[in-house]
Design a protein around this motif. Structure first.
Motif, short mmCIF file in Angstrom:
data_model
loop_
_atom_site.label_atom_id
_atom_site.label_comp_id
_atom_site.label_asym_id
_atom_site.label_seq_id
_atom_site.Cartn_x
_atom_site.Cartn_y
_atom_site.Cartn_z
N SER A 233 -1.45 -42.25 76.35
CA SER A 233 -0.16 -42.51 75.73
C SER A 233 -0.27 -43.14 74.35
O SER A 233 0.72 -43.22 73.61
CB SER A 233 0.67 -43.43 76.63
N VAL A 234 -1.46 -43.58 73.95
CA VAL A 234 -1.66 -44.24 72.64
C VAL A 234 -2.38 -43.28 71.70
O VAL A 234 -3.55 -42.95 71.91
CB VAL A 234 -2.46 -45.54 72.79
N THR A 235 -1.67 -42.83 70.68
CA THR A 235 -2.25 -41.91 69.70
C THR A 235 -2.06 -42.39 68.27
O THR A 235 -2.37 -41.66 67.32
CB THR A 235 -1.61 -40.51 69.84
N ARG A 236 -1.57 -43.60 68.09
CA ARG A 236 -1.35 -44.19 66.76
C ARG A 236 -1.02 -45.66 66.98
O ARG A 236 -0.95 -46.14 68.11
CB ARG A 236 -0.19 -43.49 66.06
N THR A 237 -0.73 -46.37 65.91
CA THR A 237 -0.23 -47.73 66.01
C THR A 237 1.28 -47.71 66.23
O THR A 237 2.01 -47.01 65.51
CB THR A 237 -0.55 -48.54 64.74
N ASP A 238 1.73 -48.47 67.24
CA ASP A 238 3.14 -48.78 67.43
C ASP A 238 3.30 -50.29 67.33
O ASP A 238 2.46 -51.05 67.83
CB ASP A 238 3.64 -48.32 68.81
N LEU A 239 4.38 -50.73 66.71
CA LEU A 239 4.68 -52.15 66.58
C LEU A 239 5.97 -52.46 67.31
O LEU A 239 6.97 -51.76 67.14
CB LEU A 239 4.80 -52.54 65.11
N TYR A 240 5.94 -53.50 68.11
CA TYR A 240 7.12 -54.02 68.79
C TYR A 240 7.43 -55.38 68.16
O TYR A 240 6.58 -56.27 68.17
CB TYR A 240 6.86 -54.25 70.27
N TYR A 241 8.60 -55.52 67.60
CA TYR A 241 9.02 -56.80 67.03
C TYR A 241 10.02 -57.45 67.98
O TYR A 241 10.99 -56.82 68.41
CB TYR A 241 9.66 -56.60 65.66
N GLY A 242 9.80 -58.74 68.28
CA GLY A 242 10.71 -59.45 69.17
C GLY A 242 10.12 -59.61 70.56
O GLY A 242 8.97 -59.25 70.82
N GLY A 243 10.92 -60.20 71.45
CA GLY A 243 10.40 -60.56 72.76
C GLY A 243 9.70 -61.90 72.68
O GLY A 243 9.89 -62.67 71.74
#
Length: 368
Positions: A186-196
């Motif tokens: 499921s990981v093929t690049r950088t994803d960023l989650y902001y918050g939490g």
């Protein structure tokens, strides 16, 4: 050359290829022993190609051309998919992730192949310079005379201290958990989650089977935690994030693959040289990794310095003025941009993150 990281090895290789006799020392016994992952953007890849290691790095790493922004909700909803700007040119990917120790080993091997004399597990005890050169005394009692000393020895540079240059390295107020682990499909690049519960939750693929994942929190003293407790903290923080994080979290089982550091920053006012000793990379400018430009800026220093040294026959004021002119404002812009992202996050402000990233990327498209 003091310091065998990316910047030091790059300068050493480029100078040696140009016919200069170069000696590189590093206090660490093994340059590739420690580290997790590293994100290299196009402008870093441009220099690595110049050094002659691009083919091997492209085989070892994982390249991608988009950036994902996800929500910290129960589904890890994809909010946006942004086309990354190819800051190294259209013939290079926008971003490549790889295992940091692999990069270190590749760079040192390239330097040795170019004829650089490399010594690990040693440092120097004195630098004595005059108008003609620098006399260096090493910790093992040996000595040598050199035309130039390059301090590429990191954020707490011993060379900077030896020169008596005062520079305050500031704690930005954030700490980062990093884990090196296996890459789910499921990981093929950088994803960023902001918050939490964390300011940023992200990941970067580093190879066909590996990635590094990271979580950014308020800086705090985590030094008393055992390795197992560190793993528990990272898994707990990761529990708030979903989508690909659900797959990553299941792989977080090895305490030895977890590390924690604070975000720190400094910027040395130009010029970065004192006589025949010059500082580059983190020794002169260090930024939090919010723009993933630390290694890239160090490599740009290396490229520009090598170009000027090979072009000119003497170390002149004009050479140093050109070096400062080409590097200081560019590095300053990156440091300030990285810190601005931190300030927005710490203040819980909805700053224009994509806009800031875009402005920096457009700047970096032009070679240093």
């Amino acid at each position: 050359m003091v310091g065998g990281g990316a910047a030091g090895a790059a300068v050493a290789t480029l100078l040696a290829e140009g016919g200069v006799a170069v000696e590189l020392i590093d206090i660490k016994p093994d340059i590739g022993a420690l580290g997790s992952g590293i994100t290299l953007q196009g402008n870093a890849l441009r220099v690595l190609r110049e050094v002659g290691v691009w083919d091997e790095i492209s085989r070892r790493g994982y390249a991608f051309d988009t950036l994902g922004l996800r929500a910290p909700d129960p589904n890890g909803t994809l909010i946006a998919e942004l086309d990354d700007i190819r800051t190294g040119g259209e013939d290079l990917p926008a971003t490549l992730g790889m295992y940091r120790p692999d990069l270190a080993r590749i760079m040192v091997a390239r330097a040795e192949a170019a004829g650089v004399k490399v010594r690990f597990g040693t440092t120097y005890t004195a630098l004595d310079q005059d108008g003609d050169g620098v006399s260096v005394t090493f910790a093992d009692g040996t000595a040598g005379d050199y035309d130039l000393v390059v301090g590429a020895d990191g954020i707490r540079s011993w060379t900077r201290r030896t020169l008596g240059i005062p520079l305050e390295t500031a704690n930005v107020g954030m700490g980062i958990w990093r884990a090196f682990t296996s890459r789910p499909a499921s990981v093929t690049r950088t994803d960023l989650y902001y918050g939490g519960p964390s300011y940023i939750a992200g990941y970067c693929p580093t190879g066909e089977n590996t990635l590094y994942a990271y979580l950014v929190e308020d800086a705090q003293d985590r030094s008393t935690l055992t390795p197992d407790e560190c793993l528990d903290v990272m898994r707990s923080l990761a529990g708030a994030y979903h989508g690909p994080w659900d797959d990553i979290r299941e792989t977080l089982t090895d305490p030895s693959r977890i590390n924690y550091t604070w975000f720190e920053s400094h910027l040395l006012d130009g010029p970065w040289h004192r006589g025949r000793v010059v500082l580059i990379g983190d020794a002169a400018h260090a930024c939090p990794p919010t723009l993933a430009q630390g290694a890239a800026q160090a490599l740009e220093d290396a490229s520009v310095l090598a170009e000027l040294l090979l072009r000119e026959s003497v170390l002149s004021d004009e050479l140093w003025q050109e070096f400062t002119g080409r590097r200081f404002e560019r590095a300053k812009t990156v440091v300030e941009g990285s810190l601005q992202l931190c300030r927005w996050l710490l203040a819980h402000e909805r700053g224009d993150v994509p806009g800031l990233m875009g402005r920096i990327s457009h700047l970096l498209m032009n070679p240093a």
